[in-house]
Design an enzyme around this catalytic site. Structure first.
Site, PDB file in Angstrom:
ATOM      1  CE  LYS A 231      51.524  56.612  66.623  1.00 35.38           C
ATOM      2  NZ  LYS A 231      52.269  57.857  66.429  1.00 35.38           N
TER       3      LYS A 231
ATOM      4  CG  PHE B  10      57.887  61.538  66.308  1.00 33.97           C
ATOM      5  CD1 PHE B  10      59.121  60.981  66.007  1.00 33.97           C
ATOM      6  CD2 PHE B  10      56.743  60.861  65.899  1.00 33.97           C
ATOM      7  CE1 PHE B  10      59.222  59.770  65.336  1.00 33.97           C
ATOM      8  CE2 PHE B  10      56.833  59.648  65.229  1.00 33.97           C
ATOM      9  CZ  PHE B  10      58.062  59.097  64.945  1.00 33.97           C
TER      10      PHE B  10
ATOM     11  CG  ASP C 289      51.184  64.972  63.647  1.00 35.13           C
ATOM     12  OD1 ASP C 289      50.287  64.154  63.934  1.00 35.13           O
ATOM     13  OD2 ASP C 289      52.336  64.632  63.338  1.00 35.13           O
TER      14      ASP C 289
END
Ligand SMILES: *Cc1c(COP(=O)(O)O)cnc(C)c1O
Length: 397
Positions: free
Chosen positions: A255, A141, A226
């Site tokens: 985030k 993802f 990531d």
């Protein structure tokens, strides 16, 4: 009609149904706790998918944002501003790299890294025009853009968005032999999550990430980590890759970097990689804006104390010990690291997150059968134990 129902009817009628939220409408939050429009309190065990690592409205972060709101919030990259250089320098130092390219959402950081790898491949590595390939992993993802969903193996995220961007190869996560077969002279990057969050908090086999590092070095391809969800304290270290003593060529952050206040993401790498960009070749109106940089600088200062990483490490051990004691009749497997866990059930997880909500704990399923737990890292042991007591009740209820 309750306020909750009235507000939910509005979202239901007027927002696209691209999410299936729990039936709770939040009006206020502080630290670990959120309060809904009816005045009910819940312990937040999701923390906005790790964007709230330092707690809701963390006082240091709110103060930094408020100070900056009184000064300047946006100038665009047409002009420099006094938060930009310091933010880039401080984030580069935190990651042990030279340079930062700030963006806003995580997906934009991923897109930026894919562009970086291709540009680096053509201009530095010497791959012939339009021949570059990038390897990613099954279950990945990395966000929602058309290019990123082109190599998603999640049918729900992938289908109906073609034609898809070519140039990606996807191999099973954790499979070194398959990765070795996929990498060739035209490979410019390998994009990897140190732990796959959305896939259900999947921790790869020991040694896998070091093998990715080794293969990238051998093939002269960029290892792109990531760490948008796994990074910034979540697993008990600043970067999840530290557990494996692996240093990637490129870190992707997002985030928690925005402190739960603003969207802020970044690509962090050395000069020989990010140095490929010349004026006009990439950009973002809001990327690296003064407000985001001021909040990001405070996030970095908090991380430099190591306090949240320590909390995540110690309490994470407690969390995983207690989760390990859950009945195997209902729990198939528990995965994760630090204050981050995927609890895979034999049955669907949605009814459990709904029961948890009624018991005052907010958590959310990922994939059908896995409940993801990722509380703000300032949680105390008593609060964690209370939340886990509720989980035990929800699982048996
Ligand atoms: C959330 C996430 C992204 C995308 O971030 P957005 O801000 O939602 O675009 C990318 N990679 C990982 C690992 C993520 O968890």
């Amino acid at each position: 009609m309750t306020t909750t129902n009235r507000l939910r009817a509005l979202s239901d009628a007027h927002s696209a149904h691209n999410y299936h939220p729990l039936p709770v409408v939040i009006a206020h939050a502080e630290g670990l706790w959120v309060t809904d429009v009816e005045g009910r309190r819940y312990l937040d065990m999701l923390a906005a998918y790790s964007a709230i690592n330092f707690g809701h409205r963390n006082p240091r972060l709110i103060a930094a944002a408020q100070r900056q709101l009184e000064r300047v919030t946006l100038v665009s990259r047409a002009f420099d501003h006094d938060q930009f250089g310091p933010f880039c320098a401080e984030l580069a130092r935190l990651a042990g790299k030279d340079m930062v390219l700030p963006m806003n959402s995580g997906a934009e950081a991923v897109e930026t890294a894919l562009k970086t790898a291709r540009k680096w491949g053509y201009e530095v590595k010497g791959v012939p025009a339009d021949q570059a390939n990038i390897v990613a992993f099954e279950g990945n993802f990395h966000g929602r853009t058309t290019t990123i969903v082109s190599f998603s193996t999640d049918p729900v995220a992938h289908y109906s968005y073609g034609p898809y961007t070519p140039g990606f190869r996807v191999v099973p996560y954790g499979d070194v032999a398959a990765l070795r077969r996929a990498v060739d002279a035209f490979t410019v990057g390998v994009l990897v999550e140190p732990i796959q969050g959305e896939a259900g908090v999947i921790v790869p086999p020991r040694g896998f990430l070091a093998a990715v590092r080794e293969l990238c070095t051998e093939a002269n391809a960029l290892m792109i980590a990531d760490e948008i969800q796994s990074g910034l304290g979540r697993t008990g270290t600043t970067f999840a890759l530290e557990h494996e003593k692996v240093i990637p060529d490129v870190y992707l952050l997002g985030k928690a970097l925005g402190g739960g206040i603003v969207p802020l993401s970044a690509v962090v790498a050395d000069q020989d990689v990010l140095g490929v960009f010349r004026p006009g070749q990439h950009g973002s109106t809001f990327g690296g804006n003064p407000l985001a940089c001021a909040v990001g600088r405070e996030v970095i200062a908090i991380l430099e104390t190591g306090e949240f990483q320590d909390r995540s490490r110690t309490l994470g051990e407690h969390l995983h010990k207690r989760l390990g004691d859950l009945p195997p009749r209902t729990v198939k497997q528990v995965r994760g690291r630090g204050l981050w866990a995927g609890v895979e059930l034999h049955a669907k997880a949605r009814p459990v997150s709904e029961r948890l909500m009624e018991l005052g704990v907010l958590a959310k399923e990922t994939q059908d059968n896995t409940l993801r737990l990722a509380p703000p890292l300032m949680i105390g042991q008593d609060e964690l134990d209370w939340a886990l007591d509720q989980l035990e009740r929800a699982l048996t209820g």
